[in-house]
Write a protein that holds these residues in place. Sequence first.
Motif, short mmCIF file in Angstrom:
data_model
loop_
_atom_site.label_atom_id
_atom_site.label_comp_id
_atom_site.label_asym_id
_atom_site.label_seq_id
_atom_site.Cartn_x
_atom_site.Cartn_y
_atom_site.Cartn_z
N THR A 178 -25.74 21.31 -66.52
CA THR A 178 -25.23 20.54 -65.38
C THR A 178 -25.79 19.13 -65.32
OG1 THR A 178 -26.97 21.46 -63.96
CG2 THR A 178 -24.82 22.58 -63.96
N LEU A 179 -26.85 18.84 -66.04
CA LEU A 179 -27.42 17.50 -66.01
C LEU A 179 -26.46 16.42 -66.52
CD1 LEU A 179 -31.15 18.08 -66.96
CD2 LEU A 179 -30.21 17.39 -64.76
N PRO A 180 -25.68 16.64 -67.58
CA PRO A 180 -24.74 15.59 -68.00
C PRO A 180 -23.67 15.28 -66.95
CG PRO A 180 -25.10 17.11 -69.79
CD PRO A 180 -25.77 17.68 -68.59
N LEU A 181 -23.42 16.22 -66.06
CA LEU A 181 -22.44 15.95 -65.01
C LEU A 181 -22.92 14.83 -64.08
CD1 LEU A 181 -21.36 19.57 -64.04
CD2 LEU A 181 -20.11 17.92 -65.44
N LEU A 182 -24.22 14.66 -63.98
CA LEU A 182 -24.74 13.57 -63.15
C LEU A 182 -24.37 12.21 -63.71
CD1 LEU A 182 -28.30 14.89 -62.25
CD2 LEU A 182 -26.32 14.69 -60.75
N PHE A 183 -24.27 12.12 -65.04
CA PHE A 183 -23.90 10.84 -65.65
C PHE A 183 -22.40 10.58 -65.56
CE2 PHE A 183 -27.91 11.78 -67.85
CZ PHE A 183 -28.59 10.60 -67.58
N VAL A 184 -21.61 11.60 -65.38
CA VAL A 184 -20.15 11.44 -65.35
C VAL A 184 -19.65 11.11 -63.95
CG1 VAL A 184 -17.98 12.67 -65.75
CG2 VAL A 184 -19.90 13.02 -67.28
N LEU A 185 -20.34 11.52 -62.93
CA LEU A 185 -19.89 11.29 -61.56
C LEU A 185 -19.79 9.78 -61.27
CD1 LEU A 185 -22.00 13.94 -59.65
CD2 LEU A 185 -19.58 14.05 -60.18
N PRO A 186 -18.69 9.37 -60.66
CA PRO A 186 -18.53 7.94 -60.37
C PRO A 186 -19.51 7.50 -59.28
CG PRO A 186 -16.69 9.18 -59.47
CD PRO A 186 -17.53 10.14 -60.25
N GLY A 187 -20.02 6.31 -59.42
CA GLY A 187 -20.94 5.75 -58.45
C GLY A 187 -22.38 6.14 -58.68
N ILE A 188 -22.61 7.18 -59.45
CA ILE A 188 -23.98 7.62 -59.70
C ILE A 188 -24.43 7.18 -61.09
CG2 ILE A 188 -25.47 9.65 -59.88
CD1 ILE A 188 -23.78 11.02 -57.87
N ARG A 189 -23.47 6.78 -61.94
CA ARG A 189 -23.79 6.43 -63.33
C ARG A 189 -24.88 5.37 -63.44
NH1 ARG A 189 -18.00 5.70 -66.20
NH2 ARG A 189 -17.20 7.68 -65.47
N SER A 190 -24.76 4.34 -62.65
CA SER A 190 -25.69 3.23 -62.81
C SER A 190 -26.95 3.39 -61.97
CB SER A 190 -25.00 1.92 -62.44
OG SER A 190 -24.58 1.99 -61.08
N GLY A 191 -26.96 4.32 -61.08
CA GLY A 191 -28.10 4.48 -60.19
C GLY A 191 -29.26 5.23 -60.85
N PRO A 192 -30.36 5.28 -60.14
CA PRO A 192 -31.54 5.95 -60.70
C PRO A 192 -31.53 7.47 -60.55
CG PRO A 192 -32.07 5.01 -58.56
CD PRO A 192 -30.65 4.60 -58.89
N LEU A 193 -30.56 8.02 -59.84
CA LEU A 193 -30.54 9.46 -59.59
C LEU A 193 -30.49 10.31 -60.87
CD1 LEU A 193 -30.49 11.79 -57.56
CD2 LEU A 193 -28.00 11.58 -57.53
N PRO A 194 -29.62 10.00 -61.83
CA PRO A 194 -29.61 10.83 -63.04
C PRO A 194 -30.93 10.78 -63.81
CG PRO A 194 -27.63 9.50 -62.93
CD PRO A 194 -28.53 9.04 -61.85
N TRP A 195 -31.52 9.60 -63.87
CA TRP A 195 -32.77 9.49 -64.61
C TRP A 195 -33.92 10.17 -63.86
CZ3 TRP A 195 -31.99 8.66 -69.36
CH2 TRP A 195 -30.90 7.89 -69.76
N ALA A 196 -33.88 10.09 -62.55
CA ALA A 196 -34.90 10.79 -61.76
C ALA A 196 -34.75 12.30 -61.91
CB ALA A 196 -34.81 10.38 -60.29
N ALA A 197 -33.49 12.75 -61.95
CA ALA A 197 -33.26 14.18 -62.13
C ALA A 197 -33.76 14.64 -63.50
CB ALA A 197 -31.78 14.50 -61.97
N LEU A 198 -33.55 13.80 -64.52
CA LEU A 198 -34.04 14.14 -65.85
C LEU A 198 -35.55 14.09 -65.94
CD1 LEU A 198 -31.50 12.30 -68.16
CD2 LEU A 198 -31.86 14.75 -67.98
N ALA A 199 -36.14 13.05 -65.35
CA ALA A 199 -37.57 12.83 -65.50
C ALA A 199 -38.41 13.71 -64.58
CB ALA A 199 -37.90 11.36 -65.23
N VAL A 200 -37.97 13.91 -63.36
CA VAL A 200 -38.81 14.58 -62.38
C VAL A 200 -38.26 15.95 -61.98
CG1 VAL A 200 -39.81 14.37 -60.07
CG2 VAL A 200 -39.57 12.36 -61.49
N GLY A 201 -36.98 16.04 -61.81
CA GLY A 201 -36.40 17.27 -61.26
C GLY A 201 -36.28 18.42 -62.23
N ALA A 202 -36.03 18.13 -63.51
CA ALA A 202 -35.74 19.20 -64.46
C ALA A 202 -37.00 19.96 -64.89
CB ALA A 202 -35.05 18.63 -65.69
N TYR A 203 -38.09 19.27 -65.04
CA TYR A 203 -39.28 19.92 -65.58
C TYR A 203 -39.90 20.97 -64.65
CZ TYR A 203 -38.90 16.79 -69.46
OH TYR A 203 -38.44 16.13 -70.56
N PRO A 204 -40.01 20.74 -63.36
CA PRO A 204 -40.52 21.82 -62.50
C PRO A 204 -39.61 23.04 -62.49
CG PRO A 204 -40.69 19.73 -61.35
CD PRO A 204 -39.92 19.47 -62.61
#
Length: 132
Positions: free
Chosen positions: A75-101
């Motif tokens: 489901t993580l790649p879906l964050l990059f596909v959603l419009p309006g979220i592509r350029s924001g920090p949310l996908p990278w934060a989800a990858l960097a901080v959210g996925a590992y815990p």
Amino acid sequence: MSESEDQRPVPRREVVTGVPRGARRRPAVPSVHPPARSEICEQTSLGTTYVRALMRSQLRAALGALAALALLVGTLPLLFVLPGIRSGPLPWAALAVGAYPVMWGIARCYVRRAERNESDFSGLIADPKDAS
């Protein structure tokens, strides 16, 4: 009070004694079936069934953990596909901080379940004489 009531014999107290509690022992019940450990060592069909059941339960635990991990990572790649979220920090934060815990939690659940499966199996094959 009348004299007839006074002359009744007083009932005698009786003391019941028995074996002290610490000295009581249950008779050993002979085992009808040999312990499962010997079945496994002798590679009988029952021993094979025991080992196969352990392997199946461990496989179920592993496939459950793999499915949870695939759902998380899938489901993580879906964050990059959603419009309006592509350029924001949310996908990278989800990858960097959210996925590992979450991955750590999945791994911890898997290890607990695998250890529980092994302890259940060890309890199954343990000889009752070795428990003391």
